[in-house]
Every structure is written in C-alpha cells, then in structure tokens.
Design an enzyme around this catalytic site. Structure first.
Site, PDB file in Angstrom:
ATOM      1  N   HIS A 148       0.828  -1.217   0.000  1.00  0.00           N
ATOM      2  CA  HIS A 148       0.000   0.000   0.000  1.00  0.00           C
ATOM      3  C   HIS A 148       0.859   1.263   0.000  1.00  0.00           C
ATOM      4  O   HIS A 148       0.502   2.286   0.589  1.00  0.00           O
ATOM      5  CB  HIS A 148      -0.962   0.017   1.195  1.00  0.00           C
ATOM      6  CG  HIS A 148      -1.941  -1.104   1.202  1.00  0.00           C
ATOM      7  ND1 HIS A 148      -3.141  -1.056   0.525  1.00  0.00           N
ATOM      8  CD2 HIS A 148      -1.896  -2.332   1.796  1.00  0.00           C
ATOM      9  CE1 HIS A 148      -3.807  -2.187   0.705  1.00  0.00           C
ATOM     10  NE2 HIS A 148      -3.065  -2.984   1.465  1.00  0.00           N
ATOM     11  N   ASN A 152     -10.209  -3.043   1.949  1.00  0.00           N
ATOM     12  CA  ASN A 152      -9.864  -3.074   0.535  1.00  0.00           C
ATOM     13  C   ASN A 152     -11.117  -2.851  -0.297  1.00  0.00           C
ATOM     14  O   ASN A 152     -12.234  -2.783   0.245  1.00  0.00           O
ATOM     15  CB  ASN A 152      -9.246  -4.424   0.154  1.00  0.00           C
ATOM     16  CG  ASN A 152      -7.830  -4.601   0.677  1.00  0.00           C
ATOM     17  OD1 ASN A 152      -7.090  -3.635   0.842  1.00  0.00           O
ATOM     18  ND2 ASN A 152      -7.444  -5.836   0.940  1.00  0.00           N
TER      19      ASN A 152
END
Length: 742
Positions: free
Chosen positions: A93, A166
């Site tokens: 990320h 997510n």
C-alpha cells in the site's frame, strides 16, 4: 493541484446542508501554517531569519570563488534536512492518496452495538480515508491491475476507530502467517526487481496455484474490480469479521461495507494500460478535482450482522477471510453515509504519515477469532515502528480528537509534554486511574474459549473453490470475457510452462469453459474435464451491473469536446451548458491551446481557448467524446491523431456524440459493419451502440434540463444517457470494437 479550500477551515457542510464543526480539522489547525502568508520571512529551523539562501558561505572574492566553509549552519541544515526527507515507504500500500470527510448515520444500530459512532444519529464524525494500490512502489502508476486499499480512520469522541479495508471483500489467504510469502511472491522477483506493480509473472501465479485458498481472491483481482475507473466509483470492505456488542452484553458478528453512490465502474484493460503511461496520477487527480469542484464523493455505509448462535449455520466458516457472506443469506443493512469533502493541505504530513491499525476499535466494537485479523492486529502496530517511530500516534494526522492520557513516556519523536511527578499506576495520588465501564472504559467480551493448542483450521476452512465458482457464475457476459482476457494476459507473461500449465488445472476447478478459453491464450494444453463440480450458484450483487446509481447521472464524468477553427457554436455551447448543468466536466480539445474561432467568427473575435491540444491529451483520459458540426470537420478528418481519438474512444466502449458535419468524422473513424448514423440534415437522433448522432443540430435540443432515458428523442437526452451507462458493452459483445485499430 492545490485544494481550493482555505487553510484553517474547520467547518464542513453535512448531508443536511448545515455547517458543522469538524473536530479533527480544528485539532490539525494547531500544527498548520500557511506558506503563502505575506507576514512570513525565511528562517532556519532554529528561528534565525535568513538573508541569503542561494549561496553557500565561502572564502571568495569578486574575481575568484574559494573554498566553502563548514561554519555555514544554514547551508548545512538545508542539505541535512533534504538528505533525510524520505522515510521508509510502506511495504504494501505504498502508493496512496487521501482526503478528509465526515460520517453520519441514517439510523441507529443500537440493537447490535453500544458504539456511539454507530448509535448516535446526532453526531457528525470526522474521517480520513486513504486509498492505495497494494503491490507497487510509491512511484508506480495509479491504473495498474491491483487490489485497492480502502482505509478509513474515524476520529470519534471515544477514540480512533480504523477500518483498514480493501475494495474487494475477501483476501488471498486465511491465516496471517502466510502474508509474507504472498507479498514476496507478488512483488518484483528478487533477482531482477521486475516487474513493477504487476502480478503478471511466474512467482505470483506459482503461489496462487500452490495455495488453492487464493482462488476466490484472484478471480476478483482479475475481474473488472482490478482496474477501477475512479476511486470514487469503487466499493470498500472491512474484509475481516469483527464483532459488535450492545448494552445488553449481546454479541453479533459483523462485516463492514461501503457502497459508492456513483455506482461501481471500471476501465477496460487497454485503457488502463495506456493510462499508466499517459497519466500515471489519473486516480489521484480525479479525486482531487471532484472534491475541489464541490462534487463530493459519497458511500453508503452498511453492516452485515449475525447472532453468535448463527455462527455455524452456513456451509462456509464466517471467520474465513477468503469467503464473503452472500447478501441473499445475510442482507446488508445500510445505516449511514461517508462523504469526502476536503483535500489534504500537505501530502507527506497527512496522506503519507497517516497510520492505520485494525486494533484501533472503540467500546461496542471488537474482534472475532478470524485468523487473518488476529495477525493483522499485531502487524499494523509493528509496521509503524520502522516508518514513523514509537510515537507515531502523536503525529497530528493520527492523534485522536478525544483526551489522551496514560503512563507511556519518552521514545524518539515524543511531542507531548506531560507534567507531574508520577508516571505509573497504581500511585499514591490515584492519578489517571482506569475508567470504569460506566465511564466508557473498554471491556473485552467474555468469550468462552475451548480447544487444543495446535496449528489447525476448522473443516470449513478447507473449501477453497465454491466461492470462486460463485463469483464467476455471477458475472455478466462482458465481465466473464474481461476475466478470461485478464487471465490470458497474466499467464502470457509467465515464461515457465509449469506455472501456466498448473494454473489451467486450477481454473478447471472453477469452470471448464473458463479454463479452456484461458488455455488457448496462455499456450497450455486444452483441458477436457471439469475438476471440482460447479453447482451453478449465483449472487446478484457480485456483478458490477447490479451496483449502479439509483438513477442515471453523469456527475464528474469527463467529456472531451473536439474542435478546430470553424466549429458550430450552437452545438458547442449547447452541449457545454448541458454538461455543466448535469455536473459533468467538459474539456475543450483543439489542435493548439491558442484561441480557436467558430464558423463565421472573425479572427478578431473572442473565440475560445482549448484546455488541451490533441497531442497533449488522449481519449483514455475522458469518459466520452463529442464532436460538433461545422466547417472544421474537413480539417479534423485529415488529422490522424484526431481520427485515432475517436477510434480509440470507440474501441474503449465509450459514449460518442456528434452533430451536423461531426457525424462524418465519426463515420471516418468507426463506420464498421452494424453501425448506424443519422443522415446529413436530419433532425432524427440515432443511438447505435452508444454512438449518438444527429445530422442537424436544433438549438432547442440543447437544454440544461436533461431527461436521461433510454431511447430519448432529443440529442442531449440520448447522449447524456449514453454517457451515464459508462460503457456500451454490446459494442464489445457484438464484435464491433474489435473491428477498429486503436
């Protein structure tokens, strides 16, 4: 791209249109300064005003430059600070973008939780949401095929609550202990450090085959969900199973959902590939632009809940992160809305330094025995140490808006100054005692636990295929075709036959026709037998076609209007006015950025200045293309770049509109078998596979009050409806898009 909102803005507009105090923005104002304030003069970090920042102190004369002097404290500080500007990027990320917003409830969930953020309907809770890609580095592109992070920090009155989710509701693995192997396999291969931000390589797919539990997740990642059109047009999920506890002490299992009100939309693969090179910051700029324009993205917030007594009622384990809870079995209850309404003031101190932790919960919200969640609860605290240091929760973006006091002291980067002679508990002054439950103290649910200490999962965790089948069965025909193409692309980049031969075997467990189609593309032997039987079960909500706006909208859609000298001003001005009224973003694209003049307009006239020129932008950066009529068409038809603009938009299934002579340009670009166009001089509107044409433009047809409906008789109604549909997939299914070169 700077925010148009001023520094120090502490009020935002809530869903009812009223201004409300934002506690987090007020908190951040303590650490916010305005670089553009005219009262500021350049200083060192220790406060000395600086008279010269362009020349290092040296022993020099007017005729000869001499040695630089180490005594130049300002020069050394400037270089010293620059050398240490970078902190370690996130292992996963790393590439992200964030914004501030608010969370408001529609209804209280007090029947299942005592968490005030989910029960107090009078509250407006400040939030920060960070979107991200997963596998690429901080410098990778936005539009790569990947899972997207959807991490929300709620600054509640009881402390920070983080949903670290997510855009896909499941994950690759069941147990956190496998996370290291998963990410090592997905990242660039260790010998060459390639490929960047891609899973199209041997190691990733080797891991997928050897861990059949990944089957459900890789189907999602290879679907259209892996290439979202906008961060504002994708879902968010908490992924893991959490728990809620109400005032009666009753516990429920819960899954968290965020559903965008703009609908769920994706790129086509060729479009995403090109954008990664043409505009690698596309998603970031898209988010910033919408917020700056005041068209704030919103998501409905929902919960799926199960009583403790229902835990074993299903053929899957509700604690398995590779499984979702089908909505037909466990409906989503939408109880609130999240809105993003303010861009960051500084990327590093806010978006880069924001740190989330699944362990951040508030009273009324707790953890299940989900093995992935249990490992995440450890990992997120641990990972912040290498990036931000032990006092990471004191950073302005991370600190809560409620009072914080404890016996934690010292450490690198400590900001808070705590007075007093005591730093322990219990103490003789009874200072800072633990809070009682009645005072809001967090109480862990007294769960009864029985088991044998061993490395083992329950039997239901062993089913790795049924929900992969459920997902594939639920896709629409174009979604299935895209999934086949995506898998074919990925395995085409694997050069070890063992890898792609094995993956065909895995796909046989999901669907035989899927495996056969991918085998042909990948160069593997064509299979003839289904592996695990497919029962044909479906879940409607797993297809993006079921996740569209409640009514057609073109808000924030980017429309390119192609013109040159000699354009029709009636159609041009009419379409721009209508698009703006519908909150779309029109962009004028011309052969140059200097002034362009309408048909009959003197070169001494006002004209219009294009936003970009044909070579500076591409059709990939827009949702639709419109070409007004006029004498300019003869010029445009002779320019290959312009013809390619239209042809590429056609190949990417986008809405195309044209009036008058503009229809001729569209015909030049995409007059393939099956297409129909309005004839010259005709006022009839023809919508052929999302290509909307009118041979003659009636001034009255360009109205600001739009009625977006299928089969509309007015040009602007038909054209905007075509834009609202995002893509015309019939154009692809009937083979028309493959007839043009783009």
């Amino acid at each position: 791209m700077a925010s148009t909102l001023s520094n120090g803005l502490h009020k935002v507009i809530n869903m009812d249109g009223a201004a409300v105090e934002n506690a987090k923005l007020s908190d951040l104002s303590r650490d916010t300064t305005n670089y553009n304030d005219s009262k500021h003069k350049l200083t060192t970090d220790w406060g000395n005003k600086i008279s010269n920042t362009d020349h290092w102190l040296s022993a020099s004369t007017e005729d000869k430059y001499g040695p630089a002097l180490l005594e130049d404290g300002h020069g050394r500080e400037k270089i010293h600070r620059f050398d240490h500007e970078r902190i370690p990027e996130r292992v996963v990320h790393a590439r992200g973008v964030g914004a501030f917003g608010t969370f408001k409830l529609y209804e209280s969930a007090e029947d299942v939780t005592k968490a005030k953020v989910l029960t107090d309907t009078s509250r407006t809770t400040p939030v920060f949401l960070r979107f991200s890609t997963v596998s690429g580095s901080r410098g990778s592109a936005d539009t790569v095929r990947d899972v997207r992070g959807f991490a929300v920090k709620f600054y509640t009155e009881e402390g920070n609550w983080d949903i670290v989710g997510n855009d896909i509701p499941v994950f690759f693995i069941q147990d956190a202990i496998k996370f290291t192997d998963l990410i090592h396999a997905a990242k660039p291969e260790p010998d060459t450090e390639v490929p960047q931000a891609q899973t199209a390589h041997n190691n990733f797919w080797d891991f997928q085959y050897l861990h059949s539990e990944t089957s459900h997740m890789f189907m999602w990642a290879m679907s259209d969900r892996g290439i979202p059109r906008s961060l504002r047009m994708m879902q968010g999920f908490g992924v893991n199973t959490y728990t809620l506890t109400n005032d009666k002490g009753e516990r429920h299992f819960v899954k968290f959902h965020f559903t965008p009100t703009l609908g769920v939309h994706s790129f086509v693969w060729d479009e995403a590939l090109k954008l990664a090179g043409q505009d690698p910051d596309f998603h970031r700029k898209d988010l910033y632009s919408a917020i700056d324009a005041g068209i704030y993205p919103t998501w409905k917030f929902g919960i799926q809940t199960l009583k403790e007594s229902q835990q074993d009622d299903f053929d899957f384990d509700i604690l398995d992160a590779t499984k979702l809870w089908p909505e037909e079995l466990v409906p989503i209850r939408y109880i609130g809305e999240l809105e993003l309404n303010r861009n960051v003031d500084e990327y590093f101190t806010q978006t880069e330094q924001v740190a989330f932790a699944t362990g951040h919960v508030v009273p009324g919200i707790g953890f299940s025995d989900d093995p992935l969640l249990q490992g995440r609860n450890f990992s997120y605290f641990d990972t912040q140490l290498s990036r931000l240091g032990i006092n990471w929760q004191e950073l302005p973006i991370n600190r809560p808006v409620c009072p914080v006091m404890n016996q934690n002291r010292d450490g690198q980067g400590r900001h808070k100054i705590t007075g007093g002679s005591i730093n322990y508990w219990p103490n003789r002054k009874e200072a800072v005692p633990p809070a009682k439950p009645s005072e809001g103290g967090y109480v862990d649910y007294p769960e009864k636990v029985a088991g044998i200490k061993q490395r083992l999962k329950s039997k239901k965790f062993k089913d790795h295929i049924s929900q992969a089948q459920l997902f594939y069965n639920s896709q629409s025909p174009p979604e299935k075709a895209h999934l086949i193409s995506a898998l074919g692309f990925e395995l085409d980049h694997c050069d070890d036959p063992i890898v792609y031969h094995r993956m065909i075997d895995r796909l046989c467990d999901i669907d035989l026709e899927l495996a056969q189609a991918v085998a042909e593309k990948a160069g593997a032997p064509t299979p003839t037998k289904q592996g695990t039987p497919n029962a044909g079960k479906k879940c409607v909500s797993l297809s993006q076609t079921a996740l569209q706006p409640s009514k057609p909208t073109i808000a924030t859609r980017r429309v390119a209007i192609l013109i040159a000298d000699g354009y029709d001003p009636v159609a041009f001005n009419g379409v721009i006015a209508a698009l703006k009224a519908a909150k779309a973003f029109p962009f004028i694209i011309g052969p140059k950025r200097q002034t362009v003049f309408a048909d009959g307009e003197s070169k001494n006239g006002k004209g219009v200045q294009p936003d970009h020129h044909f070579d500076g932008m591409r059709s990939t950066m827009f949702d639709s293309v419109f070409i007004p009529g006029g004498s300019h068409i003869e010029t445009l038809r002779k320019q290959g770049r312009v013809v390619h603009w239209v042809r590429e938009a056609f190949g990417h299934l986008k809405a195309i509109g044209a009036t008058g002579e503009g229809v001729n340009l569209v015909k030049t670009a995409c007059d393939v078998e099956g297409m129909k166009f309005s004839t010259a001089g005709s006022h009839d509107v023809v919508d052929s596979y999302g290509v909307v044409t009118a041979g003659a433009a009636k001034p009255e047809s360009f109205k600001e009050t739009i009625n977006m409906v299928k089969g509309a008789k007015e040009f602007i109604d038909a054209y905007t409806f075509a834009i609202s549909q995002h893509k015309n997939f019939d154009r692809e299914l009937d083979g028309l898009s493959s007839m043009v070169a783009y």
